[in-house]
Enzyme design. Structure first.
Site, PDB file in Angstrom:
ATOM      1  N   ARG A  67       0.814  -1.227   0.000  1.00  0.00           N
ATOM      2  CA  ARG A  67       0.000   0.000   0.000  1.00  0.00           C
ATOM      3  C   ARG A  67       0.838   1.263   0.000  1.00  0.00           C
ATOM      4  NH1 ARG A  67      -3.881  -1.828   3.750  1.00  0.00           N
ATOM      5  NH2 ARG A  67      -2.792  -3.747   3.294  1.00  0.00           N
ATOM      6  N   THR A  68       1.931   1.294   0.727  1.00  0.00           N
ATOM      7  CA  THR A  68       2.702   2.537   0.786  1.00  0.00           C
ATOM      8  C   THR A  68       3.320   2.841  -0.579  1.00  0.00           C
ATOM      9  OG1 THR A  68       3.139   2.110   3.110  1.00  0.00           O
ATOM     10  CG2 THR A  68       4.499   3.781   2.065  1.00  0.00           C
TER      11      THR A  68
ATOM     12  N   LYS B 159      22.789  -8.697  -6.169  1.00  0.00           N
ATOM     13  CA  LYS B 159      24.110  -9.041  -6.705  1.00  0.00           C
ATOM     14  C   LYS B 159      25.215  -8.435  -5.844  1.00  0.00           C
ATOM     15  CE  LYS B 159      22.307  -9.064 -11.418  1.00  0.00           C
ATOM     16  NZ  LYS B 159      22.304  -8.332 -12.681  1.00  0.00           N
TER      17      LYS B 159
ATOM     18  N   ARG C  74      12.058   3.011   1.321  1.00  0.00           N
ATOM     19  CA  ARG C  74      11.758   2.171   2.488  1.00  0.00           C
ATOM     20  C   ARG C  74      12.907   1.192   2.638  1.00  0.00           C
ATOM     21  NH1 ARG C  74       6.285  -0.992   3.976  1.00  0.00           N
ATOM     22  NH2 ARG C  74       5.838   1.129   4.646  1.00  0.00           N
TER      23      ARG C  74
ATOM     24  N   HIS D 268       7.834   6.139  10.384  1.00  0.00           N
ATOM     25  CA  HIS D 268       7.071   6.026   9.136  1.00  0.00           C
ATOM     26  C   HIS D 268       6.256   7.317   9.057  1.00  0.00           C
ATOM     27  CE1 HIS D 268       4.826   4.499   5.879  1.00  0.00           C
ATOM     28  NE2 HIS D 268       4.413   3.353   6.365  1.00  0.00           N
TER      29      HIS D 268
HETATM   30  C1  NCD Z   1       3.199  -0.535   8.140  1.00  0.00           C
HETATM   31  C2  NCD Z   1       4.678  -0.591   7.873  1.00  0.00           C
HETATM   32  O1  NCD Z   1       5.127  -1.188   6.912  1.00  0.00           O
HETATM   33  O2  NCD Z   1       5.382  -0.025   8.684  1.00  0.00           O
HETATM   34  N1  NCD Z   1       2.389  -0.698   7.029  1.00  0.00           N
HETATM   35  C3  NCD Z   1       2.226   0.259   6.118  1.00  0.00           C
HETATM   36  O3  NCD Z   1       3.084   1.046   5.841  1.00  0.00           O
HETATM   37  N2  NCD Z   1       1.018   0.349   5.557  1.00  0.00           N
HETATM   38  C4  NCD Z   1       2.820  -1.405   9.239  1.00  0.00           C
HETATM   39  C5  NCD Z   1       3.092  -2.849   9.099  1.00  0.00           C
HETATM   40  O4  NCD Z   1       3.594  -3.325   8.099  1.00  0.00           O
HETATM   41  O5  NCD Z   1       2.774  -3.554  10.063  1.00  0.00           O
END
Ligand code: NCD
Length: 344
Positions: free
Chosen positions: A58-59, A86, A108, A136
């Protein structure tokens, strides 16, 4: 107002005024989500690099959609298929991406501090889309926007956070944001996931208490933030799903301990039947889908602010920018650490 930052790496260093500014800037982009025509030309000609070194659905889609709705192109690095496999270093990978001249990097990574490290080496804005167990920030902002829309305020609320607090960057970003507005936090979960040091993570004066009985933790809550049980980040000693459900699952009966209109938030992905019951996840108090919708608005605002700088005149990009309109002039300060904004 003047933002002190070029990148968005964490919410902890931001002031309440800066956080309010970011939430206010997201509002016009919320309106866009309700339009049949959702695409603007504001960032036409700009490129957003998405580098997700850790799995995300989703992010990543949310940032990609936000970029596309602003008219920007995206460059997408899939960690699974990348040269990291690699043996390429993180820095070499992002410097290679940067050499393709994107205007912003959204990243990320499984290591806390990775986005900060990368930002120190690149000359473009970096947005942290989750680094290890650290922060986050866009999730914290979208959660706050969702709460503010539903309750009319983010001030002085009782916020209960349930689950694996120790490994949750979402919990930390929420505490750093909402703590600046006088919210009080009750952290609840199995003892090994709610260590005492968490009481110290807020700014001085922020009230954080640990409670190990769920019923007690929910008492008087305005907001209940349910965290995912993160099996991939779990360390020993762990807890069986059965015991977790018995002790900590949010179900309708337990939720009645909170205030009658208490909100239920979850960052996703949800493990229905584990940390939350379907009845609660789909119930009237649940904000889960609004959080997803608001995520795009927040990320549009962040990309817009960090890439272009805000409009100096009264015209917000949303107000006058349809697909065919001109992108605003790039008003970014030459001093990258000083992104100046006209007050609004
Ligand atoms: C969160 C994350 O990845 O930190 N999810 C997200 O960004 N939608 C929380 C999670 O993965 O538990």
């Amino acid at each position: 107002m003047t933002l002190r930052f070029r990148d968005l790496l964490a919410l902890e260093p931001l002031s309440a005024d800066e956080l309010t500014f970011l939430l206010d800037q997201s509002r016009p982009f919320q309106t866009i989500q309700r339009n049949p025509l959702k695409k603007l030309a504001t960032l036409r000609g700009k490129t957003v690099a998405l580098a997700f070194f850790e799995n995300s659905t989703r992010t990543r889609i949310s940032f990609a959609t936000a970029a596309s709705r602003l008219g920007a192109d995206t460059m997408n690095l899939q960690a699974e298929a990348s040269s990291l496999k690699k043996g390429e270093s993180l820095l070499d990978t992002v410097q290679t991406l940067n050499a393709m001249k994107p205007d912003c990097l959204v990243m990320r990574h499984a290591s806390s501090g990775a986005a900060d490290f990368v930002a120190r080496h690149l000359d473009i804005p970096v947005i942290n889309a989750g680094d290890g167990t650290h922060e986050h920030p866009s999730q914290g902002l979208l959660d706050a926007l969702t709460i503010r829309d539903r309750l009319g305020t983010i001030e002085n609320l009782n916020v209960t956070i349930l689950g694996d607090l120790q490994h949750s960057r979402v919990a930390r970003s929420n505490i750093h944001l909402l703590g600046k507005f006088g919210c009080r936090f009750t952290l609840c979960g199995p003892a090994m996931w709610v260590p005492q040091e968490l009481e110290e993570i807020g700014a001085p004066g922020v009230s954080i208490r640990r409670v190990f009985r769920l019923e007690e933790a929910l008492e008087d809550a305005d907001v209940v933030l349910v965290l995912r049980v993160q099996t991939e980040r779990m360390h020993e000693p762990s807890i069986s799903n059965e015991d977790y459900v018995l002790g900590y699952q949010l179900n309708a009966e337990r939720l009645r301990r909170a205030k009658p209109n208490a909100l239920v938030l979850h960052p996703g992905p949800m493990n229905r039947g584990s940390e939350i019951t379907p009845e609660v996840a789909d119930g009237p108090q649940s904000c889960v889908l609004e959080q997803v919708t608001n995520g795009i608005a927040v990320r549009m605002a962040l990309l817009f602010l960090l890439i272009s700088g805000p409009a100096e005149d009264s015209a917000h990009p949303v107000a006058n920018s349809a697909e065919e309109s001109q992108p605003p002039r790039n008003r970014r300060s030459t001093d990258k650490k000083d992104l100046s904004h006209a007050s609004d």
